[in-house]
Design a protein around this motif. Structure first.
Motif, PDB file in Angstrom:
ATOM      1  N   UNK A   1       0.822  -1.213   0.000  1.00 52.32           N
ATOM      2  CA  UNK A   1       0.000   0.000   0.000  1.00 52.32           C
ATOM      3  C   UNK A   1       0.857   1.264   0.000  1.00 52.32           C
ATOM      4  N   UNK A   2       0.240   2.364  -0.441  1.00 55.45           N
ATOM      5  CA  UNK A   2       0.911   3.668  -0.404  1.00 55.45           C
ATOM      6  C   UNK A   2       1.119   4.136   1.027  1.00 55.45           C
ATOM      7  N   UNK A   3       2.074   5.035   1.246  1.00 56.96           N
ATOM      8  CA  UNK A   3       2.347   5.490   2.617  1.00 56.96           C
ATOM      9  C   UNK A   3       1.136   6.131   3.267  1.00 56.96           C
ATOM     10  N   UNK A   4       0.355   6.895   2.493  1.00 57.69           N
ATOM     11  CA  UNK A   4      -0.799   7.572   3.089  1.00 57.69           C
ATOM     12  C   UNK A   4      -1.857   6.551   3.513  1.00 57.69           C
ATOM     13  N   UNK A   5      -2.005   5.492   2.714  1.00 61.20           N
ATOM     14  CA  UNK A   5      -2.973   4.443   3.045  1.00 61.20           C
ATOM     15  C   UNK A   5      -2.424   3.569   4.162  1.00 61.20           C
ATOM     16  N   UNK A   6      -1.097   3.379   4.148  1.00 62.39           N
ATOM     17  CA  UNK A   6      -0.449   2.608   5.209  1.00 62.39           C
ATOM     18  C   UNK A   6      -0.781   3.195   6.574  1.00 62.39           C
ATOM     19  N   UNK A   7      -0.741   4.531   6.675  1.00 68.10           N
ATOM     20  CA  UNK A   7      -1.037   5.183   7.953  1.00 68.10           C
ATOM     21  C   UNK A   7      -2.455   4.845   8.395  1.00 68.10           C
ATOM     22  N   UNK A   8      -3.415   4.879   7.454  1.00 65.97           N
ATOM     23  CA  UNK A   8      -4.807   4.567   7.803  1.00 65.97           C
ATOM     24  C   UNK A   8      -4.934   3.141   8.338  1.00 65.97           C
ATOM     25  N   UNK A   9      -4.302   2.196   7.643  1.00 64.67           N
ATOM     26  CA  UNK A   9      -4.432   0.789   8.035  1.00 64.67           C
ATOM     27  C   UNK A   9      -3.739   0.551   9.383  1.00 64.67           C
ATOM     28  N   UNK A  10      -2.574   1.147   9.580  1.00 62.65           N
ATOM     29  CA  UNK A  10      -1.868   0.960  10.856  1.00 62.65           C
ATOM     30  C   UNK A  10      -2.690   1.537  12.012  1.00 62.65           C
ATOM     31  N   UNK A  11      -3.313   2.707  11.779  1.00 63.87           N
ATOM     32  CA  UNK A  11      -4.185   3.282  12.810  1.00 63.87           C
ATOM     33  C   UNK A  11      -5.354   2.361  13.112  1.00 63.87           C
ATOM     34  N   UNK A  12      -5.941   1.823  12.028  1.00 59.27           N
ATOM     35  CA  UNK A  12      -7.072   0.905  12.197  1.00 59.27           C
ATOM     36  C   UNK A  12      -6.658  -0.298  13.034  1.00 59.27           C
ATOM     37  N   UNK A  13      -5.475  -0.861  12.711  1.00 52.80           N
ATOM     38  CA  UNK A  13      -5.010  -2.042  13.440  1.00 52.80           C
ATOM     39  C   UNK A  13      -4.784  -1.719  14.914  1.00 52.80           C
ATOM     40  N   UNK A  14      -4.232  -0.528  15.201  1.00 49.11           N
ATOM     41  CA  UNK A  14      -4.029  -0.158  16.616  1.00 49.11           C
ATOM     42  C   UNK A  14      -5.373  -0.036  17.326  1.00 49.11           C
ATOM     43  N   UNK A  15      -6.361   0.593  16.661  1.00 49.09           N
ATOM     44  CA  UNK A  15      -7.683   0.759  17.278  1.00 49.09           C
ATOM     45  C   UNK A  15      -8.327  -0.591  17.557  1.00 49.09           C
ATOM     46  N   UNK A  16      -8.250  -1.478  16.563  1.00 45.55           N
ATOM     47  CA  UNK A  16      -8.892  -2.784  16.716  1.00 45.55           C
ATOM     48  C   UNK A  16      -8.259  -3.569  17.851  1.00 45.55           C
ATOM     49  N   UNK A  17      -6.956  -3.391  18.017  1.00 46.72           N
ATOM     50  CA  UNK A  17      -6.274  -4.131  19.076  1.00 46.72           C
ATOM     51  C   UNK A  17      -6.818  -3.736  20.444  1.00 46.72           C
ATOM     52  N   UNK A  18      -7.026  -2.435  20.652  1.00 50.75           N
ATOM     53  CA  UNK A  18      -7.571  -2.010  21.945  1.00 50.75           C
ATOM     54  C   UNK A  18      -9.025  -2.416  22.077  1.00 50.75           C
ATOM     55  N   UNK A  19      -9.822  -2.222  21.011  1.00 50.51           N
ATOM     56  CA  UNK A  19     -11.251  -2.528  21.089  1.00 50.51           C
ATOM     57  C   UNK A  19     -11.522  -4.002  21.358  1.00 50.51           C
ATOM     58  N   UNK A  20     -10.822  -4.864  20.617  1.00 50.81           N
ATOM     59  CA  UNK A  20     -11.131  -6.293  20.696  1.00 50.81           C
ATOM     60  C   UNK A  20     -10.154  -7.062  21.570  1.00 50.81           C
ATOM     61  N   UNK A  21      -9.237  -6.341  22.209  1.00 49.28           N
ATOM     62  CA  UNK A  21      -8.272  -6.968  23.103  1.00 49.28           C
ATOM     63  C   UNK A  21      -7.487  -8.074  22.378  1.00 49.28           C
ATOM     64  N   UNK A  22      -6.923  -7.715  21.229  1.00 51.28           N
ATOM     65  CA  UNK A  22      -6.245  -8.688  20.392  1.00 51.28           C
ATOM     66  C   UNK A  22      -4.754  -8.781  20.703  1.00 51.28           C
ATOM     67  N   UNK A  23      -4.170  -9.896  20.321  1.00 50.20           N
ATOM     68  CA  UNK A  23      -2.721 -10.056  20.358  1.00 50.20           C
ATOM     69  C   UNK A  23      -2.247 -10.105  18.910  1.00 50.20           C
ATOM     70  N   UNK A  24      -1.185  -9.369  18.603  1.00 47.35           N
ATOM     71  CA  UNK A  24      -0.688  -9.350  17.226  1.00 47.35           C
ATOM     72  C   UNK A  24       0.680 -10.018  17.122  1.00 47.35           C
ATOM     73  N   UNK A  25       0.877 -10.763  16.052  1.00 48.70           N
ATOM     74  CA  UNK A  25       2.241 -11.105  15.639  1.00 48.70           C
ATOM     75  C   UNK A  25       2.369 -10.527  14.238  1.00 48.70           C
ATOM     76  N   UNK A  26       3.281  -9.588  14.048  1.00 47.45           N
ATOM     77  CA  UNK A  26       3.352  -8.846  12.809  1.00 47.45           C
ATOM     78  C   UNK A  26       4.691  -9.056  12.126  1.00 47.45           C
ATOM     79  N   UNK A  27       4.622  -9.444  10.861  1.00 49.01           N
ATOM     80  CA  UNK A  27       5.831  -9.612  10.072  1.00 49.01           C
ATOM     81  C   UNK A  27       6.002  -8.389   9.198  1.00 49.01           C
ATOM     82  N   UNK A  28       7.202  -7.837   9.152  1.00 49.37           N
ATOM     83  CA  UNK A  28       7.437  -6.722   8.244  1.00 49.37           C
ATOM     84  C   UNK A  28       8.926  -6.620   7.947  1.00 49.37           C
ATOM     85  N   UNK A  29       9.235  -6.075   6.774  1.00 48.46           N
ATOM     86  CA  UNK A  29      10.656  -5.818   6.520  1.00 48.46           C
ATOM     87  C   UNK A  29      10.967  -4.368   6.856  1.00 48.46           C
ATOM     88  N   UNK A  30       9.929  -3.630   7.234  1.00 48.74           N
ATOM     89  CA  UNK A  30      10.100  -2.204   7.502  1.00 48.74           C
ATOM     90  C   UNK A  30      10.226  -1.981   9.010  1.00 48.74           C
TER      91      UNK A  30
END
Lengths: 285, 246
Positions: free
Chosen positions: B171-200
């Motif tokens: 994804x583009x950097x501007x869209x990346x920010x939206x998705x990363x924000x969404x993932x952070x919000x969902x983690x707090x809302x649904x009390x999730x645990x993440x394992x995230x793979x990235x080269x960045x």
């Protein structure tokens, strides 16, 4: 400074069922012996600009411009046959993904030799020697083995370096690199950039570097054009990119996560319809 | 109790002369509610670890424990209610001829939910898409919207552990920010645990609390993000990666 390439009022149009779609809308810029970066999101028209210069846009796509001058000669007036002498020989292009731009059923050596002999009348053995030199120039170890290998035996980084070798072997005046490193890892990315940088400096080429990665462009280029919705919204010196004025550029920069400055939430780009309406900024020097 | 324990995990492909050991002796654990990152260059085995956890890489040895329960080679149905995965390329991971409604509806049905209609609406709202996207096909969506659908699909069975395989690299950097924000919000809302793979590294630095650095199939270092920020990585390879990403 006389410009190598002079593009005036470039439009790329695609007729569709819902009317004509303008991918590039009136872009003007010049390129000297420098590293010019073009940045923007996907769909901003940056790749189309690169392709239009080489007249690589196929029908039904339409390229219109007042002129695209290479050393004072308008490329739009050339016939397709004359254009073929320009492509590769005078302007080369490195594409995004080496996997799709190398021929999978030909050895790498054969491909480089073919590229060289197409533009130079030399014997096979001389072409072989020249190809070896070129592979060495892009820091490939054991070039003799690589000459015998097929593209699938190469890693992404090696593939991209081979592409660069192939593109540089006819000694072009201008190299257009369309996202040359976005398929590569950070550590390999640096290597490929260093090689391109060295070759551009040594040979005095002009480089158009198309990328969506702002930090990379700020680091690597001399001058940057920022494109949005087919237009140039801002032109600035690469080292002053972080002082950019246009809200789009600022938005893009702020939306990047940073290791040294952690934040709870990333800033999301708020798009303003006025950005795409504003006339294109000229990228002429 | 840890959400996920991986102990001496080996993953390989092929056999005999063609055998490739993609992951060698990987050991790490992720606490409940934590966000854990895996970084490394391509071919280092980071995605393979996720695939081994979900059962997409059949040849593995070692121990994988999710919520205290050991995972065998055949996974129980309950496992997929606990663990879900979001893939790298939203252009490839959605069926081109299934509408958003079909994608989510089918997932919900497979997991035995009855109130599918209300749940589809809820899921779309959760990922910030809204109901007007419900009957669209993937080609009518942008990359960011597609990734939102893929995230909604992963959230459908109400999992506790979400495996994210480079969720924003396409994804583009501007869209990346939206998705990363969404993932952070969902983690707090649904009390999730993440394992995230990235080269960045900067994305992992933004999203995760701890991370493991991988090289040639081995975990060379597990460190806190704070240590990373202060450039105090110990292993020379982690330092090299840090320098390259600045």
């Amino acid at each position: 400074m006389s410009a190598l390439l002079d593009v005036e009022n470039l439009w790329v149009k695609f007729p569709s069922r819902h009317g004509v779609f303008d991918a590039v809308r009136g872009v003007s810029f010049t390129l000297g012996r420098e590293r010019l970066g073009i940045v923007g999101e996907s769909g901003s028209g940056k790749s189309m600009t690169g392709r239009a210069i080489l007249r690589l846009i196929r029908p039904p796509g339409i390229v219109e411009a007042d002129h695209i001058k290479l050393d004072g000669v308008n490329l739009l007036d050339k016939t397709e046959k004359e254009m073929r002498a320009v492509r590769g020989q005078r302007i080369s292009m490195v594409m995004q993904d080496p996997k799709y731009s190398l021929n999978p059923v030909m050895t790498i050596g054969d491909q480089i030799i073919e590229a060289y002999r197409l533009h130079n009348k030399v014997s096979k053995s001389a072409a072989y020697k020249k190809s070896l030199e070129m592979l060495e120039a892009v820091s490939i170890r054991d070039p003799e083995r690589v000459m015998r290998a097929y593209p699938h035996e190469m890693s992404g980084g090696m593939g991209q370096r081979i592409m660069i070798a192939m593109m540089l072997i006819p000694n072009p005046e201008i190299l257009i690199a369309d996202e040359p490193t976005s398929a590569l890892d950070v550590s390999v990315q640096r290597q490929v950039l260093d090689i391109m940088d060295r070759l551009v400096k040594e040979r005095g080429m002009g480089l158009i570097f198309i990328s969506h990665d702002l930090n990379l462009v700020a680091d690597f280029c001399d001058r940057v054009l920022i494109m949005y919705a087919g237009r140039i919204v801002e032109v600035c010196d690469a080292d002053k990119l972080h002082e950019a004025k246009h809200p789009y550029t600022q938005g893009l920069l702020n939306s990047l996560p940073r290791l040294d400055a952690p934040r709870d939430r990333l800033e999301v780009l708020q798009r303003d319809p006025a950005w795409s309406e504003a006339p294109s900024v000229s990228g002429r020097v | 109790m840890n959400m996920l324990d991986v102990n001496d995990l080996n993953v390989w492909f092929g056999s005999g002369r063609d055998r490739v050991d993609a992951v060698k002796h990987a050991t790490f654990s992720v606490a409940q509610g934590e966000s854990f990152g895996l970084v490394g260059e391509s071919g280092s085995g980071k995605s393979t670890i996720l695939r081994a956890i979900t059962g997409l890489a059949p040849d593995w040895s070692g121990a994988i424990t999710v919520e205290g329960k050991a995972i065998g080679h055949k996974r129980a149905k309950a496992f997929f209610k606990t663990v879900q995965m979001v893939f790298q390329d939203p252009y490839a991971s959605l069926h081109p001829r299934h509408s958003v409604d079909q994608v989510l509806g089918e997932t919900l049905q497979l997991h035995g939910f009855k109130d599918i209609d209300t749940r589809v609406v809820k899921l779309l709202e959760d990922v910030g898409l809204g109901t007007k996207f419900r009957f669209r096909y993937p080609h009518q969506l942008s990359g960011g919207q597609r990734q939102r659908v893929a995230i909604a699909r992963a959230l459908a069975p109400e999992p506790d552990l979400l495996l994210l395989d480079e969720p924003t690299s396409a994804l583009d950097v501007s869209v990346q920010a939206e998705i990363l924000n969404l993932l952070s919000d969902l983690r707090t809302e649904h009390n999730l645990t993440y394992v995230m793979v990235s080269h960045d590294l900067s994305v992992v630095g933004h999203m995760c609390d701890r991370l493991a650095v991988m090289k040639d199939g081995e975990i060379v270092e597990v460190l806190d993000v704070d240590v990373l920020r202060h450039m105090n990585a110990e292993h020379p390879y982690s330092r090299h990666l840090l320098e390259a990403s600045l």
